[in-house]
Motif scaffolding. Sequence first.
Motif, PDB file in Angstrom:
ATOM      1  N   ARG A 199       0.807  -1.225   0.000  1.00 40.17           N
ATOM      2  CA  ARG A 199       0.000   0.000   0.000  1.00 40.17           C
ATOM      3  C   ARG A 199       0.841   1.275   0.000  1.00 40.17           C
ATOM      4  O   ARG A 199       0.473   2.264  -0.620  1.00 40.17           O
ATOM      5  N   LEU A 200       1.985   1.239   0.713  1.00 44.40           N
ATOM      6  CA  LEU A 200       2.690   2.485   0.989  1.00 44.40           C
ATOM      7  C   LEU A 200       4.124   2.530   0.471  1.00 44.40           C
ATOM      8  O   LEU A 200       4.672   3.629   0.292  1.00 44.40           O
ATOM      9  N   GLY A 208       5.313   6.177   8.786  1.00 45.86           N
ATOM     10  CA  GLY A 208       4.042   5.997   9.477  1.00 45.86           C
ATOM     11  C   GLY A 208       4.164   5.189  10.752  1.00 45.86           C
ATOM     12  O   GLY A 208       3.438   5.437  11.723  1.00 45.86           O
ATOM     13  N   ALA A 219      -0.581   6.027  12.278  1.00 43.64           N
ATOM     14  CA  ALA A 219      -1.442   6.427  11.160  1.00 43.64           C
ATOM     15  C   ALA A 219      -0.817   5.904   9.867  1.00 43.64           C
ATOM     16  O   ALA A 219       0.276   6.323   9.475  1.00 43.64           O
ATOM     17  N   LEU A 220      -1.507   4.980   9.209  1.00 46.48           N
ATOM     18  CA  LEU A 220      -0.938   4.297   8.047  1.00 46.48           C
ATOM     19  C   LEU A 220      -1.882   4.367   6.857  1.00 46.48           C
ATOM     20  O   LEU A 220      -2.035   3.416   6.103  1.00 46.48           O
ATOM     21  N   GLY A 221      -2.498   5.530   6.676  1.00 43.84           N
ATOM     22  CA  GLY A 221      -3.443   5.707   5.588  1.00 43.84           C
ATOM     23  C   GLY A 221      -2.797   6.282   4.340  1.00 43.84           C
ATOM     24  O   GLY A 221      -1.590   6.561   4.304  1.00 43.84           O
ATOM     25  N   PRO A 222      -3.584   6.512   3.290  1.00 43.13           N
ATOM     26  CA  PRO A 222      -3.057   7.017   2.013  1.00 43.13           C
ATOM     27  C   PRO A 222      -2.493   8.431   2.108  1.00 43.13           C
ATOM     28  O   PRO A 222      -1.789   8.877   1.206  1.00 43.13           O
ATOM     29  N   GLU A 223      -2.783   9.156   3.223  1.00 42.45           N
ATOM     30  CA  GLU A 223      -2.244  10.502   3.366  1.00 42.45           C
ATOM     31  C   GLU A 223      -0.714  10.503   3.400  1.00 42.45           C
ATOM     32  O   GLU A 223      -0.073  11.527   3.119  1.00 42.45           O
ATOM     33  N   ASN A 231       1.369  16.642   4.214  1.00 40.05           N
ATOM     34  CA  ASN A 231       2.046  15.384   4.510  1.00 40.05           C
ATOM     35  C   ASN A 231       3.441  15.706   5.063  1.00 40.05           C
ATOM     36  O   ASN A 231       4.331  16.130   4.319  1.00 40.05           O
TER      37      ASN A 231
END
Length: 360
Positions: A199-200, A208, A219-223, A231
Amino acid sequence: MTPADLSRTVLRAVRRAVDEGALRAPVPARVRVERTRPGGSGDYACAVALQLAGPAALPALEVAAVLRERVAAEPGVGRVEITGPGFLSFTLDAPAAGDRAVLDAVRDQGLAYGHGDALREEILQFHHAREVRAAVTAHAVRRLVVAQGARVRVSCAEASDPDWARLGVTVDAHGTPPVPLTGIRPVPAGATAGQLLERLGPDAARWGLLRPAGHDRAALGPELLVQGEANPLFRVRYAHARARALTRGAALLGFTAGHDPDGEGPFPYDGAARPLLDLIADHPGVLLAGARHRAPDRVARQLEAVAHAFFDFHDSCPPLPAGDEKPSAAHRARLALAEAAGTVLAGGLSLLGIRAPEHL
């Protein structure tokens, strides 16, 4: 004189006072020096006299007087005052020379600026669960303490996840030693290294996992992949890339960084430049604190602060001349500060196991 230099200077004064019999107290392993808070006196303050008063069986004011006499004669220290119940307040001499010393240290040490030997006597073993955040944190902590001279071995409760290697993680052994590395909150829903990498990617995943304190939720989201000011990882890496671009731009214009054309004269670091230079000067202390407290999040927050101060400086004091303007001593000095900021950002990211691209 950097804060780390001043700390060592005060520690030498304590040791000298003990050796001379002026104080009868154990010499501490280190002396903490902090920037003076608003409304205080001097540039830095230290509470070592209060710390030693009890063991020395003397009032803190007397201990402070003993130390003041010995520190005041040191090069780079302009004035030493005793304030409150026994605090030592230091005003550094010749701030321009101190500024040069900081930037010279960054230039000479490069990515190793802030590394030291404060933990050289320590032999450590970190043990963690078979969980990706614990593994990445242990790896980053290993880097931090090794940078301060310690010897380290890392073990895991079970055999490593093969995907950890793609995150840069290495484990020396598996099993159950007596002292585990605790307080690391697992990632949500038990996500694996492979899932995070898919994903990252490795850099955003490591940031993250490391940026929050160990006990806080990661926090491991798409942001983390957004290329914008919101960011923090992008902002830190973009500040580094911009600093490197300034060096390339200056070369095209035919000038390089420097204090001024002759290496003498005023050092024009005030206004927006001062917060950035102060953060760079504080960087060694932040790295040591991150190592001592096993807290890579402190390093991440420091890098965010440096990036923020860099852009404020860059916008207020452009290091490159505009239009038909000729490069001046001010541009050379600003470029030196910008390059130092880029070096600090690259070195800090490296300790976190994150790449610092030259172009974004």
